[in-house]
Design a protein around this motif. Structure first.
Motif, PDB file in Angstrom:
ATOM      1  N   ALA A   8       0.707  -1.293  -0.041  1.00 49.87           N
ATOM      2  CA  ALA A   8       0.165   0.045   0.133  1.00 49.87           C
ATOM      3  C   ALA A   8       0.928   1.401   0.127  1.00 49.87           C
ATOM      4  O   ALA A   8       0.721   2.266  -0.793  1.00 49.87           O
ATOM      5  N   LEU A   9       2.029   1.232   0.940  1.00 52.04           N
ATOM      6  CA  LEU A   9       2.735   2.366   0.716  1.00 52.04           C
ATOM      7  C   LEU A   9       3.421   2.752  -0.396  1.00 52.04           C
ATOM      8  O   LEU A   9       3.578   4.067  -0.583  1.00 52.04           O
ATOM      9  N   LYS A  10       4.037   1.596  -0.983  1.00 49.36           N
ATOM     10  CA  LYS A  10       4.667   1.893  -2.197  1.00 49.36           C
ATOM     11  C   LYS A  10       3.863   2.348  -3.253  1.00 49.36           C
ATOM     12  O   LYS A  10       4.183   3.414  -3.919  1.00 49.36           O
ATOM     13  N   LEU A  60      10.430   5.472   1.473  1.00 47.71           N
ATOM     14  CA  LEU A  60       9.775   6.041   0.863  1.00 47.71           C
ATOM     15  C   LEU A  60       9.350   7.576   0.976  1.00 47.71           C
ATOM     16  O   LEU A  60       8.818   8.400   0.130  1.00 47.71           O
ATOM     17  N   SER A  61       9.657   7.990   2.241  1.00 47.45           N
ATOM     18  CA  SER A  61       9.592   9.357   2.745  1.00 47.45           C
ATOM     19  C   SER A  61       8.337  10.009   2.291  1.00 47.45           C
ATOM     20  O   SER A  61       7.941  11.042   2.205  1.00 47.45           O
ATOM     21  N   LEU A  62       7.275   9.342   2.777  1.00 47.74           N
ATOM     22  CA  LEU A  62       5.804   9.839   2.648  1.00 47.74           C
ATOM     23  C   LEU A  62       5.736  10.508   4.252  1.00 47.74           C
ATOM     24  O   LEU A  62       6.303  10.185   5.062  1.00 47.74           O
ATOM     25  N   ASP A  63       4.762  11.521   4.147  1.00 41.18           N
ATOM     26  CA  ASP A  63       4.531  11.979   5.455  1.00 41.18           C
ATOM     27  C   ASP A  63       3.281  11.026   6.256  1.00 41.18           C
ATOM     28  O   ASP A  63       2.282  11.157   5.911  1.00 41.18           O
ATOM     29  N   ASN A  79       8.615   2.976   6.233  1.00 39.29           N
ATOM     30  CA  ASN A  79       8.336   4.307   5.242  1.00 39.29           C
ATOM     31  C   ASN A  79       9.432   4.950   5.406  1.00 39.29           C
ATOM     32  O   ASN A  79       9.765   5.642   4.131  1.00 39.29           O
ATOM     33  N   ARG A  80      10.459   4.515   5.752  1.00 37.81           N
ATOM     34  CA  ARG A  80      11.844   5.387   5.533  1.00 37.81           C
ATOM     35  C   ARG A  80      12.299   5.659   4.345  1.00 37.81           C
ATOM     36  O   ARG A  80      12.646   6.781   3.731  1.00 37.81           O
TER      37      ARG A  80
END
Ligand code: SF4
Length: 251
Positions: free
Chosen positions: A191-193, A234-237, A231-232
């Motif tokens: 999902a995060l990707k 990916l750098s999403l907030d 998440n590191r």
């Protein structure tokens, strides 16, 4: 569906319990009808469109008849606001469900007439309908449904198309993943990707499910930490945030 009529489940004013607007008062418009069946659903009454809906004022509540016309909706919202001595511009309107986009034609006609700002909450199943209203939305709250939290309706999910639309419309978007202890790192990572590829400017909320009788259990603290650290790269907030309104004892 008749675009001149809206089925509601309830209307009330409360503190926002999720996401970027957490802690701010919102006027909630819960629409009736939802084709999904999430195992953590806290509003099962909204699955069906009923003959009546509930309205909560500063003092007391009542039921009113469904469906509503545009004018009916305007009147009931102004009544609720007036009971708190508020005007439409004073609080954000939170259009939620159920799945509000089932009635997107009504909303596309009515939302331009509302003078306040609008948060639209959707399960991400009706991308074309989202396109018809997104220009009227100041904050899009898009759920990312993880596979094992859905009892049925997985084939309806159009989350990626909704992310594409939000990006094209430059609509401020939060993506919410409601998490249970049975979710896996792989599910969360996928999902995060995808969110990072499609809408890197989205704010992502990992929301541990609020426990209820016979409902799924929330993830353990170490699961939440592991998933958020993933998440590191990916750098999403990304933020871990439980629902706050049950803690506050408000609706
Ligand atoms: S999408 Fe929302 S209203 Fe529909 S079943 Fe899931 S949690 Fe409940």
């Amino acid at each position: 569906m008749d675009r001149s009529q809206l089925f509601l489940d309830e209307v009330f004013l409360s503190l926002q319990g999720e996401g970027l607007e957490v802690g701010r008062p919102h006027l909630f418009v819960r629409c009736g009808g939802c084709p999904l069946r999430c195992n953590y659903c806290d509003t099962p009454r909204s699955w069906k469109q009923r003959d009546q809906f509930d309205v909560f004022f500063a003092h007391g509540s009542t039921t009113r008849a469904n469906p509503l016309s545009q004018m009916d909706l305007h009147k009931v919202l102004e009544e609720v606001l007036a009971s708190y001595d508020l005007k439409p511009a004073d609080v954000m309107l939170a259009v939620t469900g159920g799945e509000p986009l089932l009635q997107a034609e009504f909303l596309a006609d009515w939302l331009p007439q509302w003078s306040g700002s609008v948060l639209l909450e959707t399960a991400g199943i009706l991308a074309l309908q989202l396109e018809s209203v997104i220009s009227e939305v100041q904050l899009l709250s898009l759920d990312w449904k993880l596979p094992d939290t859905l009892r049925s309706g997985e084939e309806l999910l159009a989350t990626e198309a909704c992310l594409d639309l939000a990006r094209a419309a430059k609509c401020t978007t939060q993506v919410k993943l409601v998490l249970t202890e049975t979710n896996s790192l792989e599910q969360v990572s996928t999902a995060l990707k995808t969110i990072a590829e499609k809408l890197p400017e989205a704010v992502v909320f990992l929301q541990p499910v609020t426990p209820f009788a016979n409902g799924p259990l929330p993830p353990k603290a170490d699961q939440l930490l592991t998933w958020s650290l993933h998440n590191r790269a990916l750098s999403l907030d990304l933020r871990v945030l439980p629902q706050v309104h049950p803690l506050l004892g408000v609706r």
